[in-house]
Each structure stands twice: as structure tokens, then as C-alpha cells.
Design a protein around this motif. Structure first.
Motif, PDB file in Angstrom:
ATOM      1  N   ARG A 122       0.945  -1.111   0.000  1.00  0.00           N
ATOM      2  CA  ARG A 122      -0.130  -0.082   0.002  1.00  0.00           C
ATOM      3  C   ARG A 122       0.940   1.203  -0.023  1.00  0.00           C
ATOM      4  O   ARG A 122       0.751   2.308  -0.842  1.00  0.00           O
ATOM      5  N   SER A 123       1.657   1.286   1.021  1.00  0.00           N
ATOM      6  CA  SER A 123       2.727   2.498   1.152  1.00  0.00           C
ATOM      7  C   SER A 123       3.603   2.899  -0.097  1.00  0.00           C
ATOM      8  O   SER A 123       3.686   4.086  -0.489  1.00  0.00           O
ATOM      9  N   GLN A 124       3.977   1.802  -0.780  1.00  0.00           N
ATOM     10  CA  GLN A 124       5.034   1.934  -1.969  1.00  0.00           C
ATOM     11  C   GLN A 124       4.173   1.705  -3.223  1.00  0.00           C
ATOM     12  O   GLN A 124       4.720   0.900  -3.952  1.00  0.00           O
ATOM     13  N   ALA A 125       2.805   1.974  -3.511  1.00  0.00           N
ATOM     14  CA  ALA A 125       1.880   1.325  -4.552  1.00  0.00           C
ATOM     15  C   ALA A 125       2.599   1.846  -5.826  1.00  0.00           C
ATOM     16  O   ALA A 125       2.518   1.084  -6.929  1.00  0.00           O
ATOM     17  N   ALA A 126       3.111   3.179  -5.760  1.00  0.00           N
ATOM     18  CA  ALA A 126       3.601   3.843  -7.170  1.00  0.00           C
ATOM     19  C   ALA A 126       4.995   2.931  -7.663  1.00  0.00           C
ATOM     20  O   ALA A 126       4.907   2.630  -8.759  1.00  0.00           O
ATOM     21  N   LEU A 127       5.785   2.461  -6.472  1.00  0.00           N
ATOM     22  CA  LEU A 127       6.900   1.778  -7.010  1.00  0.00           C
ATOM     23  C   LEU A 127       6.494   0.526  -7.509  1.00  0.00           C
ATOM     24  O   LEU A 127       6.808   0.177  -8.750  1.00  0.00           O
ATOM     25  N   PHE A 128       5.647  -0.356  -7.035  1.00  0.00           N
ATOM     26  CA  PHE A 128       5.215  -1.627  -7.378  1.00  0.00           C
ATOM     27  C   PHE A 128       4.351  -1.617  -8.699  1.00  0.00           C
ATOM     28  O   PHE A 128       4.521  -2.556  -9.584  1.00  0.00           O
ATOM     29  N   SER A 129       3.759  -0.215  -8.915  1.00  0.00           N
ATOM     30  CA  SER A 129       2.946  -0.400 -10.092  1.00  0.00           C
ATOM     31  C   SER A 129       3.905  -0.187 -11.286  1.00  0.00           C
ATOM     32  O   SER A 129       3.669  -0.851 -12.483  1.00  0.00           O
ATOM     33  N   SER A 130       4.899   0.677 -11.052  1.00  0.00           N
ATOM     34  CA  SER A 130       6.016   0.894 -12.052  1.00  0.00           C
ATOM     35  C   SER A 130       6.818  -0.318 -12.548  1.00  0.00           C
ATOM     36  O   SER A 130       6.996  -0.795 -13.675  1.00  0.00           O
ATOM     37  N   ILE A 131       7.053  -1.181 -11.511  1.00  0.00           N
ATOM     38  CA  ILE A 131       7.596  -2.512 -11.668  1.00  0.00           C
ATOM     39  C   ILE A 131       6.954  -3.561 -12.407  1.00  0.00           C
ATOM     40  O   ILE A 131       7.217  -3.966 -13.351  1.00  0.00           O
ATOM     41  N   GLN A 132       5.565  -3.411 -12.049  1.00  0.00           N
ATOM     42  CA  GLN A 132       4.653  -4.464 -12.746  1.00  0.00           C
ATOM     43  C   GLN A 132       4.445  -4.083 -14.199  1.00  0.00           C
ATOM     44  O   GLN A 132       4.413  -4.902 -15.051  1.00  0.00           O
ATOM     45  N   GLN A 133       4.540  -2.913 -14.312  1.00  0.00           N
ATOM     46  CA  GLN A 133       4.219  -2.247 -15.624  1.00  0.00           C
ATOM     47  C   GLN A 133       5.299  -2.668 -16.495  1.00  0.00           C
ATOM     48  O   GLN A 133       5.182  -2.767 -18.006  1.00  0.00           O
ATOM     49  N   ARG A 134       6.596  -2.467 -16.106  1.00  0.00           N
ATOM     50  CA  ARG A 134       7.787  -2.833 -16.908  1.00  0.00           C
ATOM     51  C   ARG A 134       8.183  -4.254 -16.966  1.00  0.00           C
ATOM     52  O   ARG A 134       8.332  -4.780 -18.073  1.00  0.00           O
ATOM     53  N   TYR A 135       7.938  -4.992 -16.037  1.00  0.00           N
ATOM     54  CA  TYR A 135       8.335  -6.332 -15.953  1.00  0.00           C
ATOM     55  C   TYR A 135       7.394  -7.351 -15.936  1.00  0.00           C
ATOM     56  O   TYR A 135       7.406  -8.664 -16.253  1.00  0.00           O
ATOM     57  N   GLY A 136       5.908  -7.088 -15.419  1.00  0.00           N
ATOM     58  CA  GLY A 136       4.789  -7.886 -15.676  1.00  0.00           C
ATOM     59  C   GLY A 136       4.736  -8.607 -14.346  1.00  0.00           C
ATOM     60  O   GLY A 136       3.938  -9.573 -14.194  1.00  0.00           O
ATOM     61  N   VAL A 137       5.535  -8.524 -13.245  1.00  0.00           N
ATOM     62  CA  VAL A 137       5.598  -9.281 -12.146  1.00  0.00           C
ATOM     63  C   VAL A 137       4.712  -8.569 -11.002  1.00  0.00           C
ATOM     64  O   VAL A 137       5.093  -7.132 -10.820  1.00  0.00           O
ATOM     65  N   PRO A 138       3.758  -9.239 -10.421  1.00  0.00           N
ATOM     66  CA  PRO A 138       2.975  -8.258  -9.386  1.00  0.00           C
ATOM     67  C   PRO A 138       3.792  -8.093  -7.916  1.00  0.00           C
ATOM     68  O   PRO A 138       4.692  -8.876  -7.873  1.00  0.00           O
ATOM     69  N   PRO A 139       3.111  -7.184  -7.236  1.00  0.00           N
ATOM     70  CA  PRO A 139       4.000  -7.249  -5.885  1.00  0.00           C
ATOM     71  C   PRO A 139       4.143  -8.382  -4.849  1.00  0.00           C
ATOM     72  O   PRO A 139       5.351  -8.642  -4.363  1.00  0.00           O
ATOM     73  N   GLY A 140       3.258  -9.373  -4.887  1.00  0.00           N
ATOM     74  CA  GLY A 140       3.210 -10.291  -3.778  1.00  0.00           C
ATOM     75  C   GLY A 140       4.501 -11.084  -3.886  1.00  0.00           C
ATOM     76  O   GLY A 140       4.974 -11.149  -2.911  1.00  0.00           O
ATOM     77  N   PRO A 141       5.008 -11.646  -5.238  1.00  0.00           N
ATOM     78  CA  PRO A 141       5.972 -12.363  -4.968  1.00  0.00           C
ATOM     79  C   PRO A 141       7.335 -11.664  -4.680  1.00  0.00           C
ATOM     80  O   PRO A 141       8.347 -12.056  -3.998  1.00  0.00           O
ATOM     81  N   LEU A 142       7.463 -10.392  -5.223  1.00  0.00           N
ATOM     82  CA  LEU A 142       8.641  -9.494  -4.870  1.00  0.00           C
ATOM     83  C   LEU A 142       8.703  -9.380  -3.341  1.00  0.00           C
ATOM     84  O   LEU A 142       9.818  -9.465  -2.872  1.00  0.00           O
TER      85      LEU A 142
ATOM     86  N   TRP B 172       8.879 -15.392 -16.606  1.00  0.00           N
ATOM     87  CA  TRP B 172       7.536 -14.829 -16.055  1.00  0.00           C
ATOM     88  C   TRP B 172       6.637 -14.345 -17.038  1.00  0.00           C
ATOM     89  O   TRP B 172       7.078 -13.616 -18.017  1.00  0.00           O
ATOM     90  N   ARG B 173       5.378 -14.643 -17.098  1.00  0.00           N
ATOM     91  CA  ARG B 173       4.419 -14.322 -17.918  1.00  0.00           C
ATOM     92  C   ARG B 173       3.308 -13.489 -17.414  1.00  0.00           C
ATOM     93  O   ARG B 173       2.504 -13.791 -16.471  1.00  0.00           O
ATOM     94  N   PRO B 174       3.420 -12.037 -17.655  1.00  0.00           N
ATOM     95  CA  PRO B 174       2.430 -11.060 -17.274  1.00  0.00           C
ATOM     96  C   PRO B 174       1.093 -11.763 -17.120  1.00  0.00           C
ATOM     97  O   PRO B 174       0.400 -12.084 -18.162  1.00  0.00           O
ATOM     98  N   GLY B 175       0.448 -11.897 -15.935  1.00  0.00           N
ATOM     99  CA  GLY B 175      -1.135 -12.019 -15.707  1.00  0.00           C
ATOM    100  C   GLY B 175      -1.291 -13.582 -15.443  1.00  0.00           C
ATOM    101  O   GLY B 175      -2.319 -13.824 -15.289  1.00  0.00           O
ATOM    102  N   ALA B 176      -0.163 -14.395 -15.695  1.00  0.00           N
ATOM    103  CA  ALA B 176      -0.280 -15.798 -15.199  1.00  0.00           C
ATOM    104  C   ALA B 176      -0.046 -15.932 -13.923  1.00  0.00           C
ATOM    105  O   ALA B 176       0.552 -15.254 -13.233  1.00  0.00           O
TER     106      ALA B 176
END
Length: 260
Positions: free
Chosen positions: A94-114, A216-220
Motif C-alpha cells: 500500500r505505502s509503496q504502491a507507485a513503485l510496485f505499479s511501475s515495476i509491474q508495468q515494466r516487468y509484468g511481475v505483481p507485488p506479492g512474489p517480490l 515470467w508471463r504477465p497475468g499468469a
């Protein structure tokens, strides 16, 4: 951090610097390795750093141990404090939402596993290791058990020193992993983008880059049997560790709370 299944039980190195099984031959090995490193183009700063390393008995003890990987999944999750990692991970998501959003947009990896990896590896940066990282890596390059694998890591570390990316006195974990998510030198070269992995944003981006590079496949999905679990398996060879990352990541990302 990252020990793939292929690294376990590597054959002794064919290098002229002969591996050993105790501290007695380390200084001679170091001299021979330094000659090879110099001939392969490593600079004087990297050679001096190598010559300043020591045989690390704590590293050898840790390498021969790793008892937590023999625990059951429930025991391993409890030992690693999975519930605390989930709670802290949700807060950081929640507190670093912008960071995780940018990472997911670039690499396709959601916050949870990171966040699961970050929490499991260093307690979100609380425990980065207190070993002399280059000595740990040099010790394992000299040790016959996985000499080839750690010879590659040592050469990568010397390259990072040549580039000014790695301090010769950097501290890390028992096998020489450094940074927020505990990368070995070759993975810093391949996935770290030259950044300082003591910085959380750089380390998380490098981790996402690693996972993407390993399929890693985005969305899978990333639970066992789902497409992205293979990428998690590439992070660490221990089955119990892989499943813990998947479970903790799912709970952070809002999935179910079951632990099997």
C-alpha cells in the motif's frame, strides 16, 4: 539467494588454480587465481581486493548446513515468520504502491512474489548480512564442492569491482549474496542494471527482471502447477522455499490464506 538446481554438486574447476577442502591451500590458490584474473584483464584494484580476502570458515559451515531447507513446509513457514512477512508485505504494497505499479508495468511481475522474496531474504532490508562478501565468494570458489559455479561468481565480483559497482569491502550473507534481495555477483551483472542493490527500488526491479528473464508471463498464476512457478523455482533450488514464496506472495496479493 539464487542457487538453481544446476548449481548443486558442480564438478571441481578445471582452472589452474586448484580447489581444496580446507584452509591449508587457500593462500596458494589465491595467488594462482590472481594470476589468471590478471591475465584475463581484471584491473589492479580487483586483484588487490582478491588478495585481501580470507578463508571464511563460517561460510563453509553454512554451506554444509542449510538445515532449514529440510523442514516441512509448515515448519519452514513458521521459522521464517511467514505471517509477519505477509502483514508487513501488505503494508508496503500500500505505502509503496507507485513503485510496485511501475515495476509491474515494466516487468509484468505483481507485488506479492517480490515482497515475499524481499521479506524472506532480508526481512525487508533489516538483515543484509555481516560477512565480507568477497571472502565468502572466494572461499566457495576455492572449495571443491561447487568450485566451477563460484569461480564464475568470483570473476563476476571482480568485474563489478573493476566497474566500481561493488566495494571490495561489501558486506553480505554467508554465500556472498548482497543487497535487499540478496543477489550473487553474476546476477547483479545480468539483471541488476548496474544499480546499487542496497537500494530497495533497484533491488526489487532487479528481482523482477530476473523473474521475467526466467520465463515470467504477465497475468499468469505463480502457484505450483501454474506457468510462473517455474520462474520462482529459478530463484532458489529448495522446494520448501519455492512454495513459501508462492504462498506468501498470494496472501500479499490478496489470495487465500491456506498454507499447502
Amino acid at each position: 539467494m539464487v542457487f538453481t538446481a544446476a548449481t548443486l554438486g558442480s564438478a571441481p574447476s578445471a582452472s589452474a588454480a586448484q580447489c581444496g577442502n580446507g584452509p591449508g591451500g587457500f593462500e596458494r590458490w589465491k595467488q594462482d587465481f590472481a594470476e589468471e584474473a590478471r591475465a584475463s584483464g581484471h584491473g589492479p584494484g580487483a586483484i588487490d581486493a582478491l588478495m585481501g580476502t580470507h578463508y571464511n570458515t563460517a561460510t563453509i559451515s553454512a554451506d554444509r548446513g542449510q538445515k532449514s531447507f529440510r523442514l516441512s513446509l509448515d515448519q519452514f513457514m513458521a521459522k521464517r515468520g511467514a505471517s509477519a512477512i505477509v502483514a508487513r508485505g501488505r503494508s508496503l504494497k500500500r505505502s509503496q504502491a507507485a513503485l510496485f505499479s511501475s515495476i509491474q508495468q515494466r516487468y509484468g511481475v505483481p507485488p506479492g512474489p517480490l515482497l515475499a522474496i524481499w521479506g524472506m531474504e532480508t526481512g525487508f532490508g533489516a538483515v543484509l548480512g555481516n560477512q565480507h562478501a568477497l571472502s565468502a565468494i572466494a572461499t566457495l570458489a576455492y572449495d571443491c564442492r561447487r568450485s566451477d559455479y563460484f569461480t564464475d561468481q568470483l570473476n563476476a565480483a571482480l568485474t563489478l569491482i573493476d566497474h566500481g559497482t561493488l566495494s571490495p569491502n561489501a558486506r553480505g550473507s554467508m554465500h556472498g549474496e548482497i543487497g535487499q534481495t540478496q543477489f550473487l555477483p553474476k546476477n547483479i551483472l545480468n539483471y541488476g542494471g548496474g544499480g546499487n542493490l542496497d537500494n530497495a527500488g533497484a533491488a526489487l526491479s532487479a528481482t523482477a527482471n530476473f523473474l521475467r528473464a526466467h520465463g515470467w508471463r504477465p497475468g499468469a498464476g505463480y502457484q505450483p502447477g501454474e506457468p510462473n512457478f517455474d520462474a520462482i523455482q529459478a530463484w532458489n533450488a529448495a522446494s520448501v522455499y519455492q512454495r513459501a514464496i508462492a504462498i506468501i506472495g498470494r496472501q500479499i496479493d490478496g489470495g487465500g490464506g491456506e498454507s499447502d
